[in-house]
Design a protein around this motif. Sequence first.
Motif, short mmCIF file in Angstrom:
data_model
loop_
_atom_site.label_atom_id
_atom_site.label_comp_id
_atom_site.label_asym_id
_atom_site.label_seq_id
_atom_site.Cartn_x
_atom_site.Cartn_y
_atom_site.Cartn_z
N ASP A 69 0.85 -1.19 0.00
CA ASP A 69 0.00 0.00 0.00
C ASP A 69 0.89 1.25 0.00
O ASP A 69 1.73 1.42 0.90
CB ASP A 69 -0.89 -0.02 1.24
CG ASP A 69 -1.83 1.16 1.31
OD1 ASP A 69 -1.35 2.29 1.56
OD2 ASP A 69 -3.04 0.96 1.13
N TYR A 217 -6.37 -12.12 8.62
CA TYR A 217 -5.92 -10.73 8.49
C TYR A 217 -6.67 -10.02 7.36
O TYR A 217 -7.12 -8.87 7.52
CB TYR A 217 -4.41 -10.70 8.22
CG TYR A 217 -3.83 -9.30 8.08
CD1 TYR A 217 -3.33 -8.63 9.18
CD2 TYR A 217 -3.80 -8.66 6.83
CE1 TYR A 217 -2.81 -7.35 9.06
CE2 TYR A 217 -3.28 -7.38 6.70
CZ TYR A 217 -2.78 -6.74 7.82
OH TYR A 217 -2.28 -5.46 7.68
N GLN A 220 -10.16 -8.97 8.21
CA GLN A 220 -10.22 -7.81 9.09
C GLN A 220 -9.84 -6.51 8.38
O GLN A 220 -10.38 -5.46 8.69
CB GLN A 220 -9.30 -8.02 10.30
CG GLN A 220 -9.78 -9.10 11.25
CD GLN A 220 -8.94 -9.18 12.51
OE1 GLN A 220 -8.13 -8.29 12.79
NE2 GLN A 220 -9.10 -10.24 13.28
N HIS A 221 -8.91 -6.59 7.43
CA HIS A 221 -8.34 -5.37 6.87
C HIS A 221 -8.54 -5.19 5.36
O HIS A 221 -8.43 -4.07 4.86
CB HIS A 221 -6.83 -5.32 7.16
CG HIS A 221 -6.50 -5.37 8.62
ND1 HIS A 221 -6.63 -4.28 9.45
CD2 HIS A 221 -6.06 -6.40 9.40
CE1 HIS A 221 -6.27 -4.62 10.67
NE2 HIS A 221 -5.93 -5.89 10.68
N HIS A 222 -8.83 -6.27 4.64
CA HIS A 222 -8.95 -6.17 3.18
C HIS A 222 -10.09 -7.05 2.67
O HIS A 222 -9.93 -7.78 1.68
CB HIS A 222 -7.63 -6.58 2.50
CG HIS A 222 -6.47 -5.69 2.85
ND1 HIS A 222 -6.23 -4.50 2.21
CD2 HIS A 222 -5.50 -5.84 3.78
CE1 HIS A 222 -5.14 -3.94 2.73
NE2 HIS A 222 -4.69 -4.72 3.68
N TRP A 280 1.26 -5.77 5.08
CA TRP A 280 0.93 -6.65 6.20
C TRP A 280 1.36 -6.07 7.53
O TRP A 280 1.08 -6.64 8.59
CB TRP A 280 1.59 -8.01 5.98
CG TRP A 280 1.07 -8.72 4.77
CD1 TRP A 280 1.54 -8.61 3.49
CD2 TRP A 280 -0.04 -9.61 4.70
NE1 TRP A 280 0.81 -9.38 2.64
CE2 TRP A 280 -0.18 -10.01 3.34
CE3 TRP A 280 -0.93 -10.13 5.64
CZ2 TRP A 280 -1.17 -10.90 2.93
CZ3 TRP A 280 -1.91 -11.01 5.22
CH2 TRP A 280 -2.03 -11.38 3.88
N VAL A 282 1.91 -2.08 9.64
CA VAL A 282 1.70 -0.63 9.65
C VAL A 282 2.55 -0.03 10.76
O VAL A 282 2.62 -0.61 11.86
CB VAL A 282 0.21 -0.30 9.88
CG1 VAL A 282 -0.01 1.20 9.94
CG2 VAL A 282 -0.65 -0.92 8.79
#
Length: 286
Positions: A69, A217, A220-222, A280, A282
């Motif tokens: 990202d 994961y 939850q995020h993507h 993966w 941050v």
Amino acid sequence: MENDKIRIQWFPGHMTKAKREMQDKMKMVDLVIELRDARIPNASKNPMIEELIQQKPRLIILSKKDKADAAITKAWIQTLSNASTMVLALDIITENITPKIVKAVQTLMQAKIERMIRRGMKPRAMRAMVVGVPNVGKSTFINKISKKKIAVTGDRPGVTKSLQWSKINKDLELLDTPGVLWPKFEDERVGILLAITGAIRDEILPLEEIAAWAMRYLLQHHAQALTKRYDIALCSDPYEMLNRIAQKRGYMRNHEIDEKRTIETFLRELRDDKLGPISWEVPDAV
């Protein structure tokens, strides 16, 4: 994020030898170029390298930036930069990286170059050791910057086994090193992320657990990336999600779900960016 305890340890014998060789050669170099995976800038940091560098200037290359990202990568650049460390995010395969690398090295080594000039010396080429964990792109980086195939490459960990010098131009010489992992992952999440991104050989991994962790994961995020790629209804159970992918794709064998094919395909598509750019990790500040 909760996960079942997943223990991953991998430290082949050639890596022990490589560490000793790197220690011996460190006094011969002016700076260190450390490659990390832009998707996992913290997990792809080898704590042994911190010990080996010995206060030398460092250029961190966040490779595979196209797979991460962009906004999160920008935040990582700010987080990792300091007075003795520069950070660049690069797509090693498609970008013309040589001018950027040479400029960054000269900026980092400006004080040393100026000292040479003051002493009446003609500045020599700066010598940089290239380091990083397996499969982060070191050999590809050296071949690209030297514009010829000097280092052996491969889309798998453990390809480079020895140290090799490469003269890039009048300003820069590089010392390639094998990808070195450390004997024990203190944080099990580090091992998982290295496994997801392909830094550890699949043959020794509990692939079902790794795939489930990655799926959890992504849910939850993507979640949108999962819906777009697989066109399936979402649920909270990562194992059921893998089953739904298998059913959608027709990954069946003897009227039962082919779990091995499903898991291997899912992980391969993650690594090949089929679900879009995904970071993966941050930085804490974000």
